[in-house]
Scaffold this motif. Structure first.
Motif, PDB file in Angstrom:
ATOM      1  N   UNK A  10      27.911 -39.894 -30.380  1.00 11.18           N
ATOM      2  CA  UNK A  10      28.163 -38.532 -29.907  1.00 11.18           C
ATOM      3  C   UNK A  10      29.434 -38.432 -29.065  1.00 11.18           C
ATOM      4  N   UNK A  11      30.398 -39.290 -29.360  1.00 12.57           N
ATOM      5  CA  UNK A  11      31.704 -39.204 -28.707  1.00 12.57           C
ATOM      6  C   UNK A  11      32.575 -38.253 -29.530  1.00 12.57           C
ATOM      7  N   UNK A  12      33.082 -37.168 -28.953  1.00 14.91           N
ATOM      8  CA  UNK A  12      33.932 -36.252 -29.734  1.00 14.91           C
ATOM      9  C   UNK A  12      35.213 -36.943 -30.170  1.00 14.91           C
ATOM     10  N   UNK A  13      35.550 -36.803 -31.435  1.00 12.88           N
ATOM     11  CA  UNK A  13      36.709 -37.473 -32.023  1.00 12.88           C
ATOM     12  C   UNK A  13      37.553 -36.445 -32.744  1.00 12.88           C
ATOM     13  N   UNK A  14      38.855 -36.513 -32.556  1.00 13.42           N
ATOM     14  CA  UNK A  14      39.815 -35.674 -33.271  1.00 13.42           C
ATOM     15  C   UNK A  14      40.732 -36.589 -34.069  1.00 13.42           C
ATOM     16  N   UNK A  15      40.562 -36.579 -35.401  1.00 16.31           N
ATOM     17  CA  UNK A  15      41.374 -37.420 -36.267  1.00 16.31           C
ATOM     18  C   UNK A  15      42.686 -36.717 -36.552  1.00 16.31           C
ATOM     19  N   UNK A  16      43.777 -37.307 -36.071  1.00 17.20           N
ATOM     20  CA  UNK A  16      45.092 -36.687 -36.218  1.00 17.20           C
ATOM     21  C   UNK A  16      45.947 -37.394 -37.252  1.00 17.20           C
TER      22      UNK A  16
END
Length: 619
Positions: free
Chosen positions: A65-71
């Motif tokens: 549940x760690x928010x991740x933003x794949x860039x």
């Protein structure tokens, strides 16, 4: 007995899970006493390139549940949210495809669980409702959707969209699925905020497709699959999620905690060819085997290796300088001994030469040590507080009134000028009468070449002659046309030359077209401007501007002329109406005459102003 594979994980997978757990523990803690706790947006994970390890790390972070933003820039059609929407479109085009429809139902758009889908597709939990003797899943959903709330919601969305497939454009269909039917909310709830930008990119691609092609849903899916559109989120747009990106894309960014987890992977090979510049050209050199090389290829290989090493070191410098508070370097290798040129070995050699670097237990449930270089945090003096200047509240004048007396007015409608209108491909022309073509049997009579090739060659020759002959004296036109068509390269018989010459001369000497072929007239003239709020980009075959009047015409080859002017195909009428609308803005007091020249015959059709006005109003 068969041995279970539980726990048999590779080193990259073990590192991904351990690193994800460690990052989860650090969020909310302070790296050093006196510092603010780390937030998810303060963590930046840098990798040299996309790999399977990156997918394992992202999956491990999301499982905690760690928010991740794949860039990382990836193909648009590879995004999960985009694939779900494309599957929805495919199911609407062919509802009888049970597998595609089942994928839609279990996606965030359908909202069904696997158990709910099985209950829908079976009767009494035993006999299957599908199969060669059963009913399609679409029919089963239509008949049983009232039994459960999730089935009712899925059928309401699918049936409404299915009724719009033949009428709505791809953009409009996707917008309805995402907006009124709640598709965007379901996708973001299931896939997270990072699904928003790929969905917006898909809508933008739908608009781009409609500007280039007829608005067909089947054509849009085919065009999208064949395209190379990529999707990349802006690095500055995320503040509450762990950012994952390549080192190349991290230039100019900074984060409190930077993790370099993949420092042992090998760079991909540069290719099978060596390139050497000679005489201003880049020449490829292929070496099939290493022992087949020469001194020249050895020197070229060494040159390319040096360039690759310099680029690799430059990227390593970029990665090492992205951290402001904390830098973590680690790696996992499937080999026993990593290469000496890897980022991990270079950083390890640098740490070992530092006097202040210390060795301490690794932790994370593993044996071994880790090298740590830590400096005490230096606290900068707080700047002097400067008084804030607060702007005084302005009192509105009495003539502006007060809130209860204000009336909300709808903003005026603005014309959409984002998509250029090509008059030869006007909007809505697909709903009009199709231009009649010559019979293939007539064209095939006595000719071995394909019909389409014959028509294209014939149309090219007629257009070329109608462009060249008006520039020559009238008494020399017939001889020039005969000599030009009789060239051996064209391969025309004497009868074909005579027939084409008669058609071209009939157009040039037609009394209704006399102004278009007199002195001062021009061929192939581009016309661009604004018509009914749309950008018009087109070209007329012939233009003449005289004293108070303008004549334009367009040639139509390999087409049978209509019997009456009212039966002219709407595509051609709208084309000339758009040209006339642009010319009226440039010359408002001029009389504009629009004509269509059908080379079959030949036949000239002057389009009346009433027909052009009516078609322009309906467009």
């Amino acid at each position: 007995t068969k041995k279970a594979n539980t726990g048999q994980r590779s080193a990259p997978q073990r590192l991904a899970e351990a690193l994800a757990g460690w990052i989860d523990q650090q969020i909310g803690r302070s790296p050093q006493p006196g510092q603010a706790p780390l937030k998810a947006g303060d963590v930046l994970i840098l990798v040299p390139r996309r790999s399977s390890f990156l997918r394992s790390l992202i999956r491990a972070l999301k499982s905690r549940n760690v928010p991740v933003a794949t860039l990382v820039r990836v193909g648009l059609t590879q995004q999960v949210a985009v694939r779900d929407l494309m599957t929805l479109c495919a199911a609407l085009l062919l509802p009888q495809d049970d597998l595609t429809l089942a994928a839609v139902l279990t996606s965030p758009l359908g909202g069904l669980s696997d158990d709910s889908l099985m209950a829908l597709a079976t009767k009494d939990g035993r006999a299957h409702a599908l199969g060669p003797k059963g009913q399609p899943l679409w029919t089963v959903l239509r008949e049983r959707h009232r039994e459960r709330a999730e089935w009712q919601a899925a059928w309401t969305m699918l049936s409404a969209l299915y009724a719009r497939v033949d009428y709505a454009t791809p953009y409009r269909l996707l917008a309805e699925a995402l907006g009124p039917h709640g598709g965007r909310t379901r996708l973001l709830r299931r896939l997270g905020p990072e699904a928003a930008e790929p969905v917006d990119e898909l809508l933008t691609a739908a608009l781009r497709y409609e500007g280039l092609h007829p608005p067909s849903l089947q054509g849009f899916l085919h065009w999208l699959e064949a395209s190379e559109i990529t999707s990349k989120r802006e690095a500055e747009s995320e503040t509450g999620a762990v950012r994952v990106m390549t080192v190349h894309g991290s230039k100019g960014l900074q984060a409190r905690l930077v993790v370099m987890p993949d420092t042992l992977s090998r760079a991909p090979a540069s290719g099978d060819f060596l390139w050497e510049e000679a005489a201003g050209l880049d020449l490829p050199i292929w070496v099939p085997k290493k022992d087949a090389g020469t001194d020249v290829t050895t020197a070229l290989s060494a040159r390319d290796a040096e360039k690759a090493r310099a680029e690799n070191n430059r990227l390593l410098y970029v990665a090492l300088t992205r951290a402001s508070d904390w830098l973590v370097i680690c790696g996992a290798s499937t080999k026993r001994q990593p290469e000496d040129t890897s980022w991990y070995r270079q950083c390890q050699a640098g740490f070992e030469t530092l006097i202040n670097a210390r060795s301490e237990p690794l932790g994370l449930g593993w044996d071994g040590d880790r090298l740590v270089l830590e400096e005490e945090r230096s606290v900068a003096p707080a700047p002097d507080a400067t008084p804030q200047i607060v702007a005084p509240m302005l009192e509105l004048p009495a003539w502006l009134g007060r809130a209860p007396d204000w009336r909300a007015d709808v903003a005026p409608m603005e014309d959409a000028m984002t998509r250029p209108l090509a008059p030869s491909r006007p909007d809505g022309a697909e709903f009009g009468e199709v231009p009649a073509a010559r019979s293939p049997l007539e064209l095939l009579a006595g000719r071995p070449k394909p019909v389409r090739e014959q028509a294209m060659r014939r149309g090219t020759m007629i257009h070329r002659l109608l462009q060249l002959l008006p520039e020559t004296p009238s008494e020399d036109r017939l001889a020039l046309a005969t000599r030009w068509l009789s060239r051996p390269a064209l391969g025309l018989t004497e009868s074909e030359v005579g027939r084409l010459t008669d058609q071209v001369m009939g157009v040039l000497h037609h009394p209704d077209l006399a102004p278009l072929f007199q002195a001062g007239s021009r061929a192939e003239q581009p016309i661009s401007g604004i018509s009914e709020g749309r950008v018009v980009l087109g070209q007329v075959d012939r233009l003449w501007i005289g004293d108070g009047e303008i004549w334009i015409c367009d040639y139509k080859t390999n087409r049978t002329p209509p019997i009456r002017v009212e039966r002219t195909p709407v595509a051609y009428v709208r084309q000339m109406a758009a040209y006339r609308a642009v010319l009226q803005q440039l010359h408002p007091d001029f009389a504009i005459h629009c004509s269509l020249v059908w080379t079959e015959g030949p036949s000239v059709m002057v389009l009346p102003d009433g027909l052009l006005d009516r078609v322009l109003e309906e467009s």
